[in-house]
Design a protein around this motif. Structure first.
Motif, short mmCIF file in Angstrom:
data_model
loop_
_atom_site.label_atom_id
_atom_site.label_comp_id
_atom_site.label_asym_id
_atom_site.label_seq_id
_atom_site.Cartn_x
_atom_site.Cartn_y
_atom_site.Cartn_z
N UNK A 1 -45.26 -84.64 -25.30
CA UNK A 1 -45.01 -86.02 -24.88
C UNK A 1 -44.59 -86.17 -23.42
N UNK A 2 -43.72 -85.32 -22.83
CA UNK A 2 -43.32 -85.54 -21.43
C UNK A 2 -44.47 -85.50 -20.43
N UNK A 3 -45.58 -84.90 -20.80
CA UNK A 3 -46.72 -84.85 -19.89
C UNK A 3 -47.85 -85.77 -20.35
N UNK A 4 -47.55 -86.69 -21.26
CA UNK A 4 -48.58 -87.55 -21.84
C UNK A 4 -48.21 -89.03 -21.68
N UNK A 5 -49.25 -89.88 -21.67
CA UNK A 5 -49.09 -91.33 -21.70
C UNK A 5 -49.43 -91.83 -23.09
N UNK A 6 -48.73 -92.84 -23.57
CA UNK A 6 -48.93 -93.35 -24.92
C UNK A 6 -49.41 -94.79 -24.87
N UNK A 7 -50.52 -95.07 -25.56
CA UNK A 7 -50.93 -96.45 -25.84
C UNK A 7 -50.56 -96.74 -27.28
N UNK A 8 -49.67 -97.69 -27.47
CA UNK A 8 -49.12 -97.99 -28.79
C UNK A 8 -49.48 -99.42 -29.19
N UNK B 1 -53.24 -94.16 -37.19
CA UNK B 1 -54.43 -93.58 -36.58
C UNK B 1 -54.08 -93.07 -35.19
N UNK B 2 -54.35 -91.81 -34.92
CA UNK B 2 -53.93 -91.22 -33.65
C UNK B 2 -55.02 -90.30 -33.11
N UNK B 3 -55.15 -90.30 -31.78
CA UNK B 3 -56.13 -89.44 -31.13
C UNK B 3 -56.02 -89.57 -29.62
N UNK B 4 -57.03 -89.06 -28.93
CA UNK B 4 -57.01 -89.01 -27.46
C UNK B 4 -57.96 -90.05 -26.88
N UNK C 1 -54.94 -87.12 -20.46
CA UNK C 1 -53.89 -86.88 -21.43
C UNK C 1 -53.21 -88.16 -21.91
N UNK C 2 -54.03 -89.11 -22.37
CA UNK C 2 -53.53 -90.35 -22.93
C UNK C 2 -53.69 -90.30 -24.44
#
Length: 430
Positions: free
Chosen positions: A93-100, A15-18, A3-4
């Motif tokens: 979002x609270x259960x996900x990690x974000x690479x920005x 651009x956004x995805x998993x 879930x990143x």
């Protein structure tokens, strides 16, 4: 790590995805716009995987959260991200990690604003911030495991994006920020210059940002010999291989502009230095000018097609006190250790939408060759899709086993603050 979410937050496109996917889930313009038919700003339609947009964008007003590559309007960015996460990605979002992604040289206040968005407004579980050059290098090294970028763990990433152009050396997956060089020219500046040229010569299009973007992407190209091509562009009638016509939307039969004759637009590819001739009077016929004046629903392009991308190579010719792209690359290489110079020149990676102009790589090689030692090899690598290269590198990085250890958790952010947490992205510890 499950879930990143990988988010390449560009000034023009988002651009956004998993993590682990080959392509992003969605690509949307990073803006809100208000068409003439609407009283409020609305979210644009996705451009990827397929564009189904039918909106009439004629004279649409645009609001962007990013200017010159940096976040200046966090409230607007929050609105765009909220729509992205809930409508397109459908994540919690609270259960996900974000690479920005974040460009080099961002001020601490800008970094703080981004961290507040991620942790305080959306409540992401953890965050990793990466610069685009590092991600492009990682993607290219894994796409070609036997290439020089992978074996030497060294490359020079040239990112010609929407807001700026960066030449950044990367060594062992770390961008050498002290050697990175920047030109304040990107796709937005090229579009604005084309708007001025067309408005001065043909039709007032100063309010048509989306339409002129389309004109630039479909009709502009990089010239190998500007003086020669200027002579061609002055010819009359069919001898002018540069001339082509773009039809503006009328709001009735078509809501998007289009190239009137695709074959006519491709005639410039027939040019060669051997067939240049003196065609006498190079002035345009009066009847041609009258025809263009009477029909305001379309306009012709000639030398504008190659003079606009020329800004990237010789901005001084247009009164801009900045180095051209080739000189920018040489300065970036010279700022590194002399031991790295041969490797950097042999592994130049092009990324960003502005590198999609036809003949871009060939012209850059012509400009660079006289500036570097003769015994150095010069190799310019073009990506499969320069627009998605950064995101794909982020997807690969976020799916690696060691990625979790490089992230800052929400608890660490709340305890140590933004500045201390930023050290982890560079040094691996806080």
């Amino acid at each position: 790590m499950s879930n990143v979410v990988v988010l390449d937050n560009g000034g023009g496109l988002l651009k956004a995805g998993h993590a682990g996917d080959d392509d992003p889930t969605t690509v949307i313009p990073n803006c809100l716009y208000r068409p003439l038919s609407s009283k409020k700003f609305i979210h644009p339609s996705p451009l990827f995987p397929s564009s189904t947009a039918t909106e009439d964008l004629t004279s649409a007003a645009v609001r962007r959260p990013i200017d010159r590559g940096y976040l200046i309007n966090p409230d607007l960015q929050r609105d765009i991200w909220s729509h992205l996460f809930s409508t397109h990605l459908k994540i919690s979002p609270p259960s996900s990690t974000l690479l920005l992604t974040e460009p080099l040289f961002a001020l601490p206040s800008i970094q703080r604003a981004a961290d507040e968005l991620v942790f305080e407004d959306f409540g992401f579980k953890s965050l990793h911030v990466a610069d685009p050059a590092k991600l492009v290098h990682i993607y290219e090294a894994n796409r070609q495991p036997h290439g020089l970028a992978a074996t030497a763990q060294c490359s020079l990433v040239v990112d010609c994006g929407f807001s700026f152009t960066h030449a950044t050396p990367v060594y062992q997956n770390v961008a050498l920020s002290y050697a990175a060089k920047r030109i304040d020219l990107g796709g937005k500046a090229l579009t604005n210059y084309l708007k001025e040229l067309v408005s001065y010569r043909s039709v007032n299009v100063m309010d048509q940002s989306f339409i002129i973007d389309d004109v630039k992407e479909k009709l502009c190209f990089v010239s190998d010999d500007v003086a020669h091509d200027l002579q061609i562009a002055r010819r009359r009638g069919k001898d002018n291989l540069m001339r082509c016509t773009y039809v503006l939307p009328d709001g009735v039969t078509h809501t998007k502009g289009f190239v009137k004759d695709e074959k006519e637009a491709e005639r410039y590819k027939m040019l060669s230095l051997e067939n240049i001739e003196d065609h006498g009077d190079s002035g345009e016929r009066v009847q041609d000018r009258k025809k263009s004046d009477l029909n305001k629903n379309e306009f012709d392009l000639t030398n504008e097609r190659f003079l606009v991308p020329e800004m990237l190579f010789h901005p001084v010719d247009l009164g801009l006190n900045q180095a051209g792209l080739a000189e920018c690359i040489v300065r970036a290489v010279n700022a590194c250790s002399s031991l790295l110079h041969p490797v950097l020149y042999e592994s130049i990676i092009l990324t960003g939408g502005s590198t999609l102009f036809p003949r871009f790589a060939e012209r850059l090689e012509l400009e660079l060759r006289p500036l570097i030692p003769e015994d150095y090899h010069l190799k310019i690598i073009t990506q499969e899709d320069p627009i998605l290269g950064v995101w794909r590198g982020g997807s690969f990085l976020a799916s690696s086993p060691e990625f979790e250890g490089t992230c800052v958790t929400k608890a660490e952010y709340e305890e140590l603050g933004s500045a201390r947490c930023r050290l982890k992205f560079a040094h691996g510890k806080v």
